[in-house]
Enzyme design. Structure first.
Site, PDB file in Angstrom:
ATOM      1  N   ASP A   1      15.025  17.540  -1.673  1.00  0.00           N
ATOM      2  CA  ASP A   1      15.733  17.751  -2.789  1.00  0.00           C
ATOM      3  C   ASP A   1      16.193  16.698  -3.437  1.00  0.00           C
ATOM      4  OD1 ASP A   1      15.229  20.456  -3.080  1.00  0.00           O
ATOM      5  OD2 ASP A   1      17.213  21.241  -1.950  1.00  0.00           O
TER       6      ASP A   1
ATOM      7  N   ASN B   1       8.558  -3.286   3.068  1.00  0.00           N
ATOM      8  CA  ASN B   1       6.909  -2.984   3.685  1.00  0.00           C
ATOM      9  C   ASN B   1       6.626  -3.194   4.929  1.00  0.00           C
ATOM     10  OD1 ASN B   1       4.062  -2.553   3.370  1.00  0.00           O
ATOM     11  ND2 ASN B   1       3.635  -4.420   2.188  1.00  0.00           N
TER      12      ASN B   1
ATOM     13  N   GLU C   1      13.195  22.095   1.929  1.00  0.00           N
ATOM     14  CA  GLU C   1      13.782  20.727   1.083  1.00  0.00           C
ATOM     15  C   GLU C   1      15.128  20.344   0.984  1.00  0.00           C
ATOM     16  OE1 GLU C   1      12.043  21.707  -2.924  1.00  0.00           O
ATOM     17  OE2 GLU C   1      10.076  21.404  -2.321  1.00  0.00           O
TER      18      GLU C   1
ATOM     19  N   HIS D   1       0.977  -1.216   0.240  1.00  0.00           N
ATOM     20  CA  HIS D   1       0.049   0.175   0.022  1.00  0.00           C
ATOM     21  C   HIS D   1       1.049   1.257  -0.067  1.00  0.00           C
ATOM     22  CE1 HIS D   1      -3.238  -2.621   1.730  1.00  0.00           C
ATOM     23  NE2 HIS D   1      -4.125  -1.953   1.509  1.00  0.00           N
TER      24      HIS D   1
HETATM   25 MN    MN Z   1      13.588  21.692  -4.337  1.00  0.00          MN
HETATM   26 MN    MN Z   2       9.641  21.554  -4.485  1.00  0.00          MN
END
Ligand code: MN
Ligand code: MN
Length: 381
Positions: A349, A250, A372, A219
């Site tokens: 990122d 999993n 990020e 899932h």
């Molecule tokens: Mn980014």
């Molecule tokens: Mn982004």
């Protein structure tokens, strides 16, 4: 077709005529761009209209309006009560805001006309919750609900959103919102089955497709995140929500992170979660494979997941800031995986670079850059 529609909508037309419409219903023939349909004063009325449209075979969604979007282009389709934000010329300003969504200057809050009965909740912030909660943080691959877009096919369900790849016979990603209201006492349905909402001619993965493959039916949005009603739980057992996932991936770190996320809801948090497969070739209990089901389902080499965790509240987008906790995981799809999810932490990122997707893309670019590039080091319990 439209006759039938009119009949379906009849009970809701009156409330839709109300002048101070705050919500907009948009619709389209599946695969076509959304068009403005009508306004409604209350969210629940707008949602009823949208449901009626859907039952007529259309795609439909509710958006928060400021008398801007549909109105200026008043031309709009079925027009009906459009009553374009007109009323209160006073709002004036608001009209400017393009594309309604994000930016619009708190115009809404103004709710002129005094009438007092301002819309609930007072959506006065510059950013309001997207009425379709599962894509509040964006559609990272630009998926569309166009059958021609067969490897990046958007499926918006009540319980989650996903982008499906016909070629891989797996999702590219699955995205959902999670809070304590999603959790209840419903038993795991285990109703693994083909997704009936895939386009007619497409191969539909079945429960049997994974039998004997050495991979689990993994899932993406887990059963445990949708336990409020039987329908909610069953919704995550369609095979479009599955990838061939190694048993240890999993059942160990992937699962322990799912539990961690659910535990966050008991600590007063809500979450936006997105995850998916990456690459080709994983190792299950029957060895390394690049595909299963006679070549029809691609086995990924990795799994990834991103969770944005924030205190429960409203106007979520506007509350995300540089301090917001974001956890990104990148895990091999093999049997080396253990229980400790924290060791798989990476940056958003990194996952963007690998997948080519742009996550959190409804946030300002500078905030994305901050959130990020970070690798989470927060508590793991
Ligand atoms: Mn980014
Ligand atoms: Mn982004």
């Amino acid at each position: 077709m439209f006759g039938l529609l009119l009949k379906l909508l009849m009970p809701y037309l009156a409330p839709m005529m109300l002048v101070l419409a705050q919500y907009e219903v948009w619709f389209s023939i599946p695969g076509e761009p959304m068009e403005f349909y009508s306004k409604a004063k209350s969210k629940s009325t707008a949602e009823k209209v949208a449901r009626a449209l859907r039952s007529g075979g259309f795609d439909a969604e509710v958006r928060v309006g400021n008398g801007s979007d549909g109105s200026t282009t008043g031309s709009s389709t079925a027009g009906s009560g459009t009553s374009t934000g007109g009323s209160s010329s006073s709002t004036g300003g608001s009209g400017t805001s393009p594309s309604g969504s994000g930016t619009s200057p708190s115009g809404s809050g103004t709710s002129p006309s005094g009438s007092g009965n301002t819309s609930s909740g007072g959506n006065s912030g510059p950013l309001v919750d997207d009425p379709y909660v599962h894509l509040v943080l964006g559609n990272p691959s630009g998926a569309t609900a166009n059958v021609a877009n067969e490897n990046n096919y958007l499926m918006k369900k009540n319980q989650y959103a996903l982008a499906y790849s016909r070629e891989n016979a797996t999702p590219n990603w699955v995205s959902w919102h999670l809070d304590k209201n999603d959790l209840g006492g419903v038993d795991r349905s285990d109703s693994f089955r083909p997704d009936p909402t895939l386009p007619k001619d497409w191969y539909k993965v079945t429960d049997a497709s994974y039998k004997g493959s050495g991979f689990t039916r993994g899932h993406m949005i887990p059963s445990g995140d949708r336990t409020k009603t039987n329908a909610d739980n069953q919704s995550v057992f369609v095979m479009t929500n599955m990838i061939p996932q190694s048993a240890n991936n999993n059942n160990k770190a992937w699962n322990s992170f799912e539990v961690f996320c659910r535990d966050q809801t008991a600590k007063g948090n809500e979450l936006y979660i997105i995850c998916g497969p990456y690459g080709e070739g994983g190792t299950g209990t029957s060895g390394k494979k690049t595909t299963i089901d006679k070549g029809r389902i691609k086995v990924p080499s990795h799994t990834w997941k991103i969770a944005v965790i924030m205190p429960s509240g409203s106007n979520d987008l506007s509350r995300i800031n540089a301090e917001t906790r974001v956890i990104a995981l990148w895990m091999p799809n093999d049997q080396s995986v253990g229980n400790d999810w924290a060791q798989y932490r990476t940056s958003v990122d990194f996952i963007e670079e690998k997948t080519g997707y742009d996550f959190l893309n409804t946030l300002p670019t500078s905030l994305q850059a901050t959130l990020e590039s970070r690798v989470d080091k927060g508590p793991t319990k």
